[in-house]
Design a protein around this motif. Structure first.
Motif, PDB file in Angstrom:
ATOM      1  N   ASP A  40       4.098 -70.551 -11.149  1.00 44.46           N
ATOM      2  CA  ASP A  40       4.055 -69.415 -11.439  1.00 44.46           C
ATOM      3  C   ASP A  40       4.653 -68.839 -11.313  1.00 44.46           C
TER       4      ASP A  40
ATOM      5  N   PRO B 279       0.483 -72.986  -9.866  1.00 45.97           N
ATOM      6  CA  PRO B 279      -0.688 -72.013 -10.638  1.00 45.97           C
ATOM      7  C   PRO B 279      -2.096 -72.748 -10.506  1.00 45.97           C
TER       8      PRO B 279
ATOM      9  N   VAL C 257      -1.153 -66.493 -19.150  1.00 42.50           N
ATOM     10  CA  VAL C 257      -0.313 -66.587 -17.963  1.00 42.50           C
ATOM     11  C   VAL C 257       1.157 -67.347 -18.741  1.00 42.50           C
TER      12      VAL C 257
ATOM     13  N   VAL D 149       4.244 -69.514 -17.191  1.00 51.63           N
ATOM     14  CA  VAL D 149       5.031 -70.516 -15.641  1.00 51.63           C
ATOM     15  C   VAL D 149       5.968 -70.881 -16.231  1.00 51.63           C
TER      16      VAL D 149
END
Length: 167
Positions: A55, A61, A68, A70
């Protein structure tokens, strides 16, 4: 081979983008499908292929969820960058994660990782992408980069096959 019609192609073509599609049988049966789907959703397929996913704080993650962000990196190489998850889904016979690159990534594009349970019980892994290099050195080396993308896509499928087996 064209992507499975159950899955949308991962994003619109870009001006100089090239399509990549690699698919293959990675297991058999519902239990192996479930394990393969979990490996995609938890980034273990990436790790198993030698692609480091973290992350934005540097931690591993938990699960892929829309929005999200990454950091993706190919082992020790300085290739990769930030990606944002744009689609995650499952319908019982297919499961997928799609991400798009952010401006700091070496390439511009989208990539989808999927697993499909066919009518005969085969579990098929599927990697599809549109991408183009951002920086001029990568544009010059693009033919070599395409070979590298295919190698990594096959590594994803091998990792998915290992991770879908019973333990």
């Amino acid at each position: 081979m064209l992507p499975d019609p159950r899955l949308a192609w991962p994003g619109p073509p870009l001006a100089r983008a090239r399509a990549l599609h690699v698919s293959g049988v990675v297991g058999h049966g519902e239990a192996e499908f479930a394990r393969a789907a979990e490996a995609i959703a938890t980034w273990r397929m990436h790790d198993g292929a030698g692609v480091r996913v973290r992350d934005t704080s540097g931690a591993a993650p938990a699960r892929a969820e829309v929005g999200v962000r990454v950091r993706v990196r190919l082992g020790p190489l300085p290739l990769g960058g930030t990606c944002r998850v744009v689609d995650v889904g499952s319908d019982g016979r297919s499961a997928w994660v799609t991400y798009a690159t952010e401006p700091d990534h070496a390439e511009r594009g989208t990539e989808r990782f999927a697993v499909l349970l066919d009518d005969d019980g085969d579990v098929r892994g599927d990697v599809a992408a549109w991408s183009e290099p951002r920086a001029w050195p990568l544009r010059v080396a693009w033919p070599l980069g395409r070979v590298g993308q295919r190698v990594i896509a096959r590594r994803y499928l091998r990792a998915l096959a290992r991770l879908s087996r019973p333990r």
